[in-house]
Write a protein that holds these residues in place. Sequence first.
Motif, PDB file in Angstrom:
ATOM      1  N   LEU A 142       0.835  -1.207   0.000  1.00 21.42           N
ATOM      2  CA  LEU A 142       0.000   0.000   0.000  1.00 21.42           C
ATOM      3  C   LEU A 142       0.866   1.252   0.000  1.00 21.42           C
ATOM      4  CD1 LEU A 142      -0.619   1.762   2.880  1.00 21.42           C
ATOM      5  CD2 LEU A 142      -1.440  -0.477   3.575  1.00 21.42           C
ATOM      6  N   ASP A 143       2.066   1.178   0.584  1.00 17.91           N
ATOM      7  CA  ASP A 143       2.994   2.312   0.509  1.00 17.91           C
ATOM      8  C   ASP A 143       3.431   2.555  -0.935  1.00 17.91           C
ATOM      9  OD1 ASP A 143       2.865   2.540   3.267  1.00 17.91           O
ATOM     10  OD2 ASP A 143       4.743   1.476   3.621  1.00 17.91           O
ATOM     11  N   LEU A 144       3.781   1.478  -1.625  1.00 20.23           N
ATOM     12  CA  LEU A 144       4.182   1.605  -3.027  1.00 20.23           C
ATOM     13  C   LEU A 144       3.031   2.156  -3.868  1.00 20.23           C
ATOM     14  CD1 LEU A 144       6.028  -1.819  -3.539  1.00 20.23           C
ATOM     15  CD2 LEU A 144       7.105   0.426  -3.327  1.00 20.23           C
ATOM     16  N   PHE A 145       1.840   1.641  -3.616  1.00 23.10           N
ATOM     17  CA  PHE A 145       0.655   2.098  -4.349  1.00 23.10           C
ATOM     18  C   PHE A 145       0.453   3.602  -4.130  1.00 23.10           C
ATOM     19  CE2 PHE A 145      -4.044   2.705  -4.454  1.00 23.10           C
ATOM     20  CZ  PHE A 145      -4.299   2.287  -5.750  1.00 23.10           C
ATOM     21  N   THR A 146       0.635   4.048  -2.888  1.00 21.36           N
ATOM     22  CA  THR A 146       0.446   5.465  -2.572  1.00 21.36           C
ATOM     23  C   THR A 146       1.515   6.317  -3.256  1.00 21.36           C
ATOM     24  OG1 THR A 146      -0.479   4.850  -0.426  1.00 21.36           O
ATOM     25  CG2 THR A 146       0.209   7.133  -0.694  1.00 21.36           C
ATOM     26  N   ILE A 147       2.761   5.865  -3.230  1.00 23.00           N
ATOM     27  CA  ILE A 147       3.827   6.617  -3.908  1.00 23.00           C
ATOM     28  C   ILE A 147       3.533   6.712  -5.398  1.00 23.00           C
ATOM     29  CG2 ILE A 147       6.284   6.586  -4.524  1.00 23.00           C
ATOM     30  CD1 ILE A 147       6.783   5.262  -1.758  1.00 23.00           C
ATOM     31  N   GLN A 148       3.116   5.592  -5.978  1.00 24.23           N
ATOM     32  CA  GLN A 148       2.791   5.574  -7.411  1.00 24.23           C
ATOM     33  C   GLN A 148       1.645   6.545  -7.719  1.00 24.23           C
ATOM     34  OE1 GLN A 148       4.115   3.388 -10.102  1.00 24.23           O
ATOM     35  NE2 GLN A 148       3.037   4.977 -11.219  1.00 24.23           N
ATOM     36  N   VAL A 265       4.369  13.599   2.327  1.00 21.10           N
ATOM     37  CA  VAL A 265       4.720  13.026   3.625  1.00 21.10           C
ATOM     38  C   VAL A 265       3.826  11.808   3.860  1.00 21.10           C
ATOM     39  CG1 VAL A 265       4.839  13.391   6.128  1.00 21.10           C
ATOM     40  CG2 VAL A 265       5.391  15.269   4.558  1.00 21.10           C
ATOM     41  N   LEU A 266       4.460  10.671   4.123  1.00 23.96           N
ATOM     42  CA  LEU A 266       3.738   9.430   4.410  1.00 23.96           C
ATOM     43  C   LEU A 266       4.108   8.944   5.798  1.00 23.96           C
ATOM     44  CD1 LEU A 266       4.168   7.509   1.005  1.00 23.96           C
ATOM     45  CD2 LEU A 266       2.400   9.149   1.660  1.00 23.96           C
ATOM     46  N   HIS A 267       3.228   8.156   6.394  1.00 17.74           N
ATOM     47  CA  HIS A 267       3.459   7.575   7.729  1.00 17.74           C
ATOM     48  C   HIS A 267       2.532   6.373   7.847  1.00 17.74           C
ATOM     49  CE1 HIS A 267       3.666   7.021  12.045  1.00 17.74           C
ATOM     50  NE2 HIS A 267       4.439   8.075  12.217  1.00 17.74           N
ATOM     51  N   PRO A 268       3.013   5.213   8.309  1.00 19.77           N
ATOM     52  CA  PRO A 268       2.123   4.042   8.411  1.00 19.77           C
ATOM     53  C   PRO A 268       1.086   4.193   9.523  1.00 19.77           C
ATOM     54  CG  PRO A 268       4.301   3.528   9.305  1.00 19.77           C
ATOM     55  CD  PRO A 268       4.407   4.889   8.660  1.00 19.77           C
ATOM     56  N   LEU A 269       1.232   5.178  10.396  1.00 24.44           N
ATOM     57  CA  LEU A 269       0.314   5.447  11.504  1.00 24.44           C
ATOM     58  C   LEU A 269       0.259   4.257  12.476  1.00 24.44           C
ATOM     59  CD1 LEU A 269      -2.595   7.272   9.632  1.00 24.44           C
ATOM     60  CD2 LEU A 269      -0.607   8.306  10.784  1.00 24.44           C
ATOM     61  N   PRO A 270       0.039   4.448  13.748  1.00 19.90           N
ATOM     62  CA  PRO A 270      -0.308   5.727  14.363  1.00 19.90           C
ATOM     63  C   PRO A 270       0.915   6.618  14.546  1.00 19.90           C
ATOM     64  CG  PRO A 270      -0.115   4.050  16.056  1.00 19.90           C
ATOM     65  CD  PRO A 270       0.062   3.349  14.743  1.00 19.90           C
ATOM     66  N   ALA A 285       0.682  16.499   3.089  1.00 24.29           N
ATOM     67  CA  ALA A 285       0.157  15.444   3.958  1.00 24.29           C
ATOM     68  C   ALA A 285      -0.655  14.437   3.160  1.00 24.29           C
ATOM     69  CB  ALA A 285      -0.718  16.067   5.055  1.00 24.29           C
ATOM     70  N   ARG A 286      -0.158  13.215   3.033  1.00 23.29           N
ATOM     71  CA  ARG A 286      -0.872  12.185   2.294  1.00 23.29           C
ATOM     72  C   ARG A 286      -1.031  10.912   3.122  1.00 23.29           C
ATOM     73  NH1 ARG A 286      -3.896  14.452  -0.220  1.00 23.29           N
ATOM     74  NH2 ARG A 286      -4.303  12.712  -1.624  1.00 23.29           N
ATOM     75  N   TYR A 287      -0.777  10.986   4.435  1.00 25.52           N
ATOM     76  CA  TYR A 287      -0.800   9.776   5.268  1.00 25.52           C
ATOM     77  C   TYR A 287      -2.211   9.255   5.517  1.00 25.52           C
ATOM     78  CZ  TYR A 287      -0.027  14.035   8.049  1.00 25.52           C
ATOM     79  OH  TYR A 287      -0.020  15.332   8.511  1.00 25.52           O
ATOM     80  N   PHE A 288      -3.214  10.106   5.468  1.00 23.89           N
ATOM     81  CA  PHE A 288      -4.568   9.573   5.640  1.00 23.89           C
ATOM     82  C   PHE A 288      -5.047   8.916   4.339  1.00 23.89           C
ATOM     83  CE2 PHE A 288      -4.548  12.913   9.031  1.00 23.89           C
ATOM     84  CZ  PHE A 288      -4.549  12.021  10.082  1.00 23.89           C
ATOM     85  N   GLN A 290      -2.972   7.467   2.379  1.00 24.04           N
ATOM     86  CA  GLN A 290      -2.175   6.230   2.448  1.00 24.04           C
ATOM     87  C   GLN A 290      -2.912   5.177   3.273  1.00 24.04           C
ATOM     88  OE1 GLN A 290       1.333   7.011   4.683  1.00 24.04           O
ATOM     89  NE2 GLN A 290       2.290   5.013   4.344  1.00 24.04           N
ATOM     90  N   SER A 291      -3.489   5.603   4.393  1.00 16.75           N
ATOM     91  CA  SER A 291      -4.226   4.670   5.247  1.00 16.75           C
ATOM     92  C   SER A 291      -5.444   4.103   4.515  1.00 16.75           C
ATOM     93  CB  SER A 291      -4.654   5.385   6.538  1.00 16.75           C
ATOM     94  OG  SER A 291      -5.296   4.490   7.404  1.00 16.75           O
ATOM     95  N   PHE A 292      -6.190   4.959   3.815  1.00 19.31           N
ATOM     96  CA  PHE A 292      -7.329   4.474   3.021  1.00 19.31           C
ATOM     97  C   PHE A 292      -6.878   3.462   1.974  1.00 19.31           C
ATOM     98  CE2 PHE A 292      -9.292   4.773  -1.168  1.00 19.31           C
ATOM     99  CZ  PHE A 292     -10.536   4.194  -0.894  1.00 19.31           C
ATOM    100  N   ASN A 293      -5.724   3.722   1.368  1.00 18.22           N
ATOM    101  CA  ASN A 293      -5.254   2.839   0.294  1.00 18.22           C
ATOM    102  C   ASN A 293      -5.037   1.405   0.768  1.00 18.22           C
ATOM    103  OD1 ASN A 293      -5.308   4.855  -1.617  1.00 18.22           O
ATOM    104  ND2 ASN A 293      -3.143   5.390  -1.408  1.00 18.22           N
ATOM    105  N   GLY A 294      -4.978   1.211   2.081  1.00 18.51           N
ATOM    106  CA  GLY A 294      -4.880  -0.147   2.599  1.00 18.51           C
ATOM    107  C   GLY A 294      -6.056  -1.012   2.177  1.00 18.51           C
ATOM    108  N   VAL A 295      -7.223  -0.396   1.980  1.00 24.22           N
ATOM    109  CA  VAL A 295      -8.405  -1.194   1.621  1.00 24.22           C
ATOM    110  C   VAL A 295      -8.337  -1.695   0.172  1.00 24.22           C
ATOM    111  CG1 VAL A 295     -10.921  -1.232   1.465  1.00 24.22           C
ATOM    112  CG2 VAL A 295      -9.803  -0.112   3.406  1.00 24.22           C
TER     113      VAL A 295
END
Length: 310
Positions: A142-148, A265-270, A285-288, A290-295
């Motif tokens: 999901l991190d790679l997907f978000t960067i892409q 800016v990414l962060h796996p959270l929390p 800020a793209r960490y939220f 990024q979190s959605f992209n987990g689904v």
Amino acid sequence: MAGFKGRHIVHIEDLSVEEMQHIMGVAAKMVPVARGERKSTAAQGKVLASLFFEPSTRTRLSFEASMERLGGAAIGFSDPDVSSVAKGETLADTIRVISSYADIIVLRHPREGASRLATKFSSVPVINGGDGAGQHPTQTLLDLFTIQQETGKIAGSHVGIVGDLKYGRTVHSLANALARFGAEITFVSPPQLQMPSEQVARLKETGASIKATQDLNAVIPSLDVIYVTRIQKERYPDATEYAKVAGSYQITADLLSQAKKHAVVLHPLPRVGEIKEDVDSTPHARYFQQSFNGVPVRMAILALLLGVVE
């Protein structure tokens, strides 16, 4: 490219670059379903077992939401004290039993190597949801997907990985994948939390472009992606050692004034103070997201391993 149906995903190296790209391609098509804008019955009648032997919110709930979005069902536990483990049941027996109830298993365990062990006793695919300080391959995807999605490319991007690089399992998997995609990587950490030397050696074997520094201010103007991690208090048996490194780095809106206009800016959270709230309203800020992209990414993984999409 080998088929996905029936496979386990324990380590990011279980997947080739081509296979990771395929997962991201499937995930992109899943986004409207993940948002609830379209319905899917692809996994109707299938059951996911989520076995979480240590606390997790995002990983567990995003896997369960992913299965629900695909039309399947989810069972499992998030507290081993209320499972048969509390009676002394071994991990092997737990996996043997649960794999007769479910079509796929996601396992989070505090012991490194637990997921690999589970694959020896499971009759259904096992997905590593994080094992100790080892690997967290679906977080990497999901991190790679978000960067892409956010920068338009992975190869050639300059990614700064900041914080706890010693215990942060997410960054071990991520660094491996970024190196294979051809990204430029700079590790930013205090000396006590540097990337383990064996990990660095493996990365260099791939020919990866790797640098290391303690000075975030010096490197931030050159970064396309600023990937921040939490200093993991739970990994420190000695609180005084944790206190020496807590708060080593903090991303603020003022600091980001030095960053590239399109840096993310990414962060796996929390997050626990590594990113100030004033960053939330900046375009970095793209960490939220990024979190959605987990689904959608986990929907793609589940669907591929179950063989309900190709």
